[in-house]
Scaffold this motif. Structure first.
Motif, PDB file in Angstrom:
ATOM      1  N   GLY A  22      -4.377   3.461  -7.134  1.00 27.65           N
ATOM      2  CA  GLY A  22      -4.963   2.158  -6.459  1.00 27.65           C
ATOM      3  C   GLY A  22      -6.084   2.478  -5.877  1.00 27.65           C
ATOM      4  O   GLY A  22      -6.342   3.734  -5.341  1.00 27.65           O
ATOM      5  N   TYR A  23      -6.817   1.312  -5.421  1.00 21.84           N
ATOM      6  CA  TYR A  23      -8.095   1.702  -4.709  1.00 21.84           C
ATOM      7  C   TYR A  23      -7.726   2.359  -3.401  1.00 21.84           C
ATOM      8  O   TYR A  23      -6.882   2.073  -2.731  1.00 21.84           O
ATOM      9  N   PRO A  24      -8.680   3.350  -3.151  1.00 21.48           N
ATOM     10  CA  PRO A  24      -8.258   4.328  -1.753  1.00 21.48           C
ATOM     11  C   PRO A  24      -9.217   3.746  -0.738  1.00 21.48           C
ATOM     12  O   PRO A  24     -10.194   3.166  -0.739  1.00 21.48           O
ATOM     13  N   GLY A  25      -8.494   3.948   0.669  1.00 20.35           N
ATOM     14  CA  GLY A  25      -9.487   3.582   1.693  1.00 20.35           C
ATOM     15  C   GLY A  25      -8.616   3.838   3.050  1.00 20.35           C
ATOM     16  O   GLY A  25      -7.408   4.254   2.853  1.00 20.35           O
ATOM     17  N   TRP A  26      -9.164   3.389   4.090  1.00 23.43           N
ATOM     18  CA  TRP A  26      -8.482   3.417   5.534  1.00 23.43           C
ATOM     19  C   TRP A  26      -8.366   2.194   6.004  1.00 23.43           C
ATOM     20  O   TRP A  26      -9.233   1.104   5.817  1.00 23.43           O
ATOM     21  N   LEU A  27      -7.396   1.762   6.819  1.00 26.08           N
ATOM     22  CA  LEU A  27      -7.102   0.645   7.562  1.00 26.08           C
ATOM     23  C   LEU A  27      -6.120   0.995   8.792  1.00 26.08           C
ATOM     24  O   LEU A  27      -5.382   2.023   8.712  1.00 26.08           O
ATOM     25  N   VAL A  64       0.877  -1.231   0.182  1.00 26.18           N
ATOM     26  CA  VAL A  64       0.071  -0.191  -0.049  1.00 26.18           C
ATOM     27  C   VAL A  64       0.858   1.197   0.020  1.00 26.18           C
ATOM     28  O   VAL A  64       2.094   1.086   0.398  1.00 26.18           O
ATOM     29  N   LEU A  65       0.365   2.356  -0.554  1.00 25.33           N
ATOM     30  CA  LEU A  65       0.829   3.623  -0.391  1.00 25.33           C
ATOM     31  C   LEU A  65       0.277   4.212   0.529  1.00 25.33           C
ATOM     32  O   LEU A  65      -0.920   4.669   0.816  1.00 25.33           O
ATOM     33  N   VAL A  66       1.117   4.708   1.733  1.00 22.14           N
ATOM     34  CA  VAL A  66       0.465   5.236   2.853  1.00 22.14           C
ATOM     35  C   VAL A  66       0.448   6.997   2.730  1.00 22.14           C
ATOM     36  O   VAL A  66       1.433   7.603   2.646  1.00 22.14           O
ATOM     37  N   ALA A  67      -0.631   7.458   2.588  1.00 27.56           N
ATOM     38  CA  ALA A  67      -0.649   8.926   2.190  1.00 27.56           C
ATOM     39  C   ALA A  67      -0.882   9.799   3.621  1.00 27.56           C
ATOM     40  O   ALA A  67      -0.494  11.113   3.649  1.00 27.56           O
ATOM     41  N   GLU A  68      -1.648   9.484   4.653  1.00 26.51           N
ATOM     42  CA  GLU A  68      -1.916  10.067   5.577  1.00 26.51           C
ATOM     43  C   GLU A  68      -2.045   9.090   6.835  1.00 26.51           C
ATOM     44  O   GLU A  68      -2.497   7.843   6.725  1.00 26.51           O
ATOM     45  N   VAL A  69      -1.757   9.538   8.038  1.00 27.24           N
ATOM     46  CA  VAL A  69      -1.704   8.796   9.294  1.00 27.24           C
ATOM     47  C   VAL A  69      -2.535   9.550  10.378  1.00 27.24           C
ATOM     48  O   VAL A  69      -2.258  10.858  10.514  1.00 27.24           O
ATOM     49  N   ARG A  70      -3.663   9.046  10.797  1.00 30.31           N
ATOM     50  CA  ARG A  70      -4.544  10.078  11.796  1.00 30.31           C
ATOM     51  C   ARG A  70      -5.153   9.077  12.996  1.00 30.31           C
ATOM     52  O   ARG A  70      -5.873   8.067  12.396  1.00 30.31           O
ATOM     53  N   ASP A  71      -4.848   9.294  13.922  1.00 35.78           N
ATOM     54  CA  ASP A  71      -5.452   8.562  15.178  1.00 35.78           C
ATOM     55  C   ASP A  71      -5.414   7.041  14.865  1.00 35.78           C
ATOM     56  O   ASP A  71      -6.341   6.273  15.310  1.00 35.78           O
ATOM     57  N   GLY A  72      -4.105   6.622  14.846  1.00 30.88           N
ATOM     58  CA  GLY A  72      -3.936   4.884  14.580  1.00 30.88           C
ATOM     59  C   GLY A  72      -4.711   4.292  13.212  1.00 30.88           C
ATOM     60  O   GLY A  72      -4.415   3.220  13.041  1.00 30.88           O
ATOM     61  N   TRP A  73      -4.843   5.389  12.391  1.00 34.98           N
ATOM     62  CA  TRP A  73      -5.385   5.001  10.990  1.00 34.98           C
ATOM     63  C   TRP A  73      -4.605   5.336   9.704  1.00 34.98           C
ATOM     64  O   TRP A  73      -4.073   6.427  10.015  1.00 34.98           O
ATOM     65  N   ALA A  74      -4.608   4.610   8.827  1.00 36.52           N
ATOM     66  CA  ALA A  74      -3.726   5.133   7.720  1.00 36.52           C
ATOM     67  C   ALA A  74      -4.682   5.215   6.444  1.00 36.52           C
ATOM     68  O   ALA A  74      -5.689   4.373   6.072  1.00 36.52           O
ATOM     69  N   ARG A  75      -4.651   6.375   5.845  1.00 40.70           N
ATOM     70  CA  ARG A  75      -5.286   6.676   4.686  1.00 40.70           C
ATOM     71  C   ARG A  75      -4.252   5.783   3.423  1.00 40.70           C
ATOM     72  O   ARG A  75      -3.071   6.502   3.430  1.00 40.70           O
ATOM     73  N   VAL A  76      -4.699   4.939   2.715  1.00 38.64           N
ATOM     74  CA  VAL A  76      -3.778   4.418   1.784  1.00 38.64           C
ATOM     75  C   VAL A  76      -4.477   4.232   0.293  1.00 38.64           C
ATOM     76  O   VAL A  76      -5.535   4.414   0.156  1.00 38.64           O
ATOM     77  N   ASN A  77      -3.541   3.810  -0.528  1.00 39.58           N
ATOM     78  CA  ASN A  77      -4.046   3.603  -2.060  1.00 39.58           C
ATOM     79  C   ASN A  77      -3.430   2.037  -2.121  1.00 39.58           C
ATOM     80  O   ASN A  77      -2.183   1.892  -1.549  1.00 39.58           O
ATOM     81  N   ALA A  78      -4.159   1.372  -2.896  1.00 37.41           N
ATOM     82  CA  ALA A  78      -3.588  -0.393  -3.069  1.00 37.41           C
ATOM     83  C   ALA A  78      -3.421  -0.444  -4.478  1.00 37.41           C
ATOM     84  O   ALA A  78      -4.499  -0.556  -5.298  1.00 37.41           O
ATOM     85  N   PRO A  79      -1.998  -0.242  -4.847  1.00 35.87           N
ATOM     86  CA  PRO A  79      -1.901  -0.338  -6.280  1.00 35.87           C
ATOM     87  C   PRO A  79      -2.282  -1.801  -7.098  1.00 35.87           C
ATOM     88  O   PRO A  79      -2.506  -1.554  -8.383  1.00 35.87           O
ATOM     89  N   LEU A  80      -2.424  -2.806  -6.298  1.00 35.10           N
ATOM     90  CA  LEU A  80      -2.821  -4.009  -6.890  1.00 35.10           C
ATOM     91  C   LEU A  80      -4.136  -4.268  -7.031  1.00 35.10           C
ATOM     92  O   LEU A  80      -4.750  -5.121  -7.636  1.00 35.10           O
ATOM     93  N   GLN A  81      -4.971  -3.173  -6.692  1.00 37.18           N
ATOM     94  CA  GLN A  81      -6.437  -3.130  -7.064  1.00 37.18           C
ATOM     95  C   GLN A  81      -6.535  -1.749  -7.848  1.00 37.18           C
ATOM     96  O   GLN A  81      -7.290  -0.747  -7.112  1.00 37.18           O
ATOM     97  N   PRO A  82      -6.566  -1.892  -9.229  1.00 36.55           N
ATOM     98  CA  PRO A  82      -6.830  -0.566 -10.115  1.00 36.55           C
ATOM     99  C   PRO A  82      -8.184  -0.203 -10.026  1.00 36.55           C
ATOM    100  O   PRO A  82      -9.110  -1.068  -9.675  1.00 36.55           O
ATOM    101  N   SER A  83      -8.401   1.121  -9.876  1.00 35.67           N
ATOM    102  CA  SER A  83      -9.626   1.754  -9.832  1.00 35.67           C
ATOM    103  C   SER A  83      -9.965   2.968 -10.526  1.00 35.67           C
ATOM    104  O   SER A  83      -8.766   3.766 -10.220  1.00 35.67           O
ATOM    105  N   ARG A  84     -11.031   3.306 -10.993  1.00 38.20           N
ATOM    106  CA  ARG A  84     -11.255   4.607 -11.376  1.00 38.20           C
ATOM    107  C   ARG A  84     -11.409   5.545 -10.480  1.00 38.20           C
ATOM    108  O   ARG A  84     -11.176   6.696 -10.742  1.00 38.20           O
ATOM    109  N   LYS A  85     -11.392   5.228  -9.121  1.00 39.04           N
ATOM    110  CA  LYS A  85     -11.524   6.089  -8.290  1.00 39.04           C
ATOM    111  C   LYS A  85     -10.243   6.904  -7.827  1.00 39.04           C
ATOM    112  O   LYS A  85     -10.381   7.873  -7.112  1.00 39.04           O
ATOM    113  N   ASP A  86      -9.194   6.128  -8.224  1.00 38.85           N
ATOM    114  CA  ASP A  86      -7.823   7.036  -7.775  1.00 38.85           C
ATOM    115  C   ASP A  86      -6.766   6.240  -8.820  1.00 38.85           C
ATOM    116  O   ASP A  86      -6.747   4.913  -8.726  1.00 38.85           O
ATOM    117  N   PRO A  87      -5.927   6.940  -9.596  1.00 37.27           N
ATOM    118  CA  PRO A  87      -5.041   6.340 -10.217  1.00 37.27           C
ATOM    119  C   PRO A  87      -4.007   5.758  -9.729  1.00 37.27           C
ATOM    120  O   PRO A  87      -3.051   4.952 -10.461  1.00 37.27           O
TER     121      PRO A  87
END
Length: 302
Positions: free
Chosen positions: A92-97, A67-90
């Motif tokens: 990779g799939y975006p989300g938090w974990l 994953v590509l970690v773009a932000e860390v906040r309160d124990g959570w990471a906002r990431v992109n997942a390059p192995l999951q291509p998506s039109r939501k973000d070039p």
């Protein structure tokens, strides 16, 4: 806090990719720990609880997935997942974990293996103590050495573990596309599995998670959303659908692509993870599904 993007890897059997830290429910706690207790989490959810995941859980990331970690906040990471291509973000799939479910990438060895069973166990030695269960189909890890019908793999965070050779194959990134027989046989590993929104793990899948996982096992990164899968490969008319083709289903009121599956016997026979049935099925389509089947996509070897 914001910080420069950095690369990390999933350090649990599977980490959920959530739309926001705020959408997590108390019953999701087993899936957020280290290790993630995926079986307990899935078992606690009936149809109502799984339906409630819509808009909360978008996908899952497997052990070792980058994953590509773009932000860390309160124990959570906002990431992109390059192995999951998506039109939501070039990127990779975006989300938090949860940040605790990430670690430094595993040490590369020049060779990788991929899990070929629905799930397998990671051990501390050849036939040793189980240190992580429910390692999913299509999990890819660097291979270090082989001993007594087991392979030692390197893990995120710097450790190692052992996987049974009978549950592995050599991973070939961007190798030959899977054949019709391989697609259908792989899909049938999951027959009877209960539907889970956002699922891309051997114990929990949604409709598009099934082909995403199968293609990953054969070395190809394809989208995990049905609407994105419907743009891949070669267009096929309904009358021309053949085993191994991806079936594309479109809502006749909204025009949205909402479902997909793998053809096993022409336009009437499809292997798919069906939300209305809450299961992975292989059989004749319902009348409603037949009405919504609008085309197919061909992305396979003969």
């Amino acid at each position: 806090m914001n910080e420069p993007t950095r690369t990390m890897s999933v350090a649990v059997s599977a980490a959920g990719l959530w739309t926001s830290p705020d959408v997590v429910r108390p019953l999701d706690a087993p899936a957020l720990g280290t290790p993630a207790r995926l079986r307990a989490w899935a078992a606690a959810q009936g149809p109502d609880e799984r339906r409630d995941l819509w808009g909360r859980l978008d996908s899952q990331l497997l052990l070792g997935e980058t994953v590509l970690v773009a932000e860390v906040r309160d124990g959570w990471a906002r990431v992109n997942a390059p192995l999951q291509p998506s039109r939501k973000d070039p990127r990779g799939y975006p989300g938090w974990l949860p940040l605790a479910q990430l670690a430094a990438p595993a040490e590369p060895t020049g060779e990788q293996v991929v899990v070929t069973e629905q799930v397998t166990e990671l051990r501390d030695g050849p036939d040793g103590r189980v240190v992580a269960d429910d390692v999913s189909y299509a999990t890819v890890l660097p291979a270090r050495r082989r001993q007594d019908s087991f392979t030692e793999v390197t893990l995120p965070g710097g450790g190692t573990g052992w996987l049974a050779d009978k549950h592995l194959d050599t991973y070939r990134a961007r190798g030959p596309l899977p054949t019709t027989e391989q697609l259908v046989a792989a899909g049938r590993l999951f027959l009877g599995l209960m539907y889970l929104a956002g699922g891309t793990h051997g114990l929990m899948l949604d409709c598009s998670g099934l082909p995403h996982l199968i293609y990953r096992r054969f070395g190809h990164s394809v989208p995990r959303d049905a609407s994105d899968l419907a743009l891949l490969g070669e267009h096929v008319e309904v009358a021309e659908l053949a085993p191994g083709d991806l079936a594309v289903f479109q809502n006749d009121e909204t025009g949205d692509v909402y479902h997909t599956g793998i053809c096993t016997g022409g336009e009437q026979q499809v292997l798919h993870v069906s939300q209305p049935d809450w299961a992975c099925l292989d059989g004749t389509l319902s009348e409603r599904r037949r009405r919504h089947l609008v085309s197919g996509r061909r992305l396979r070897s003969e």
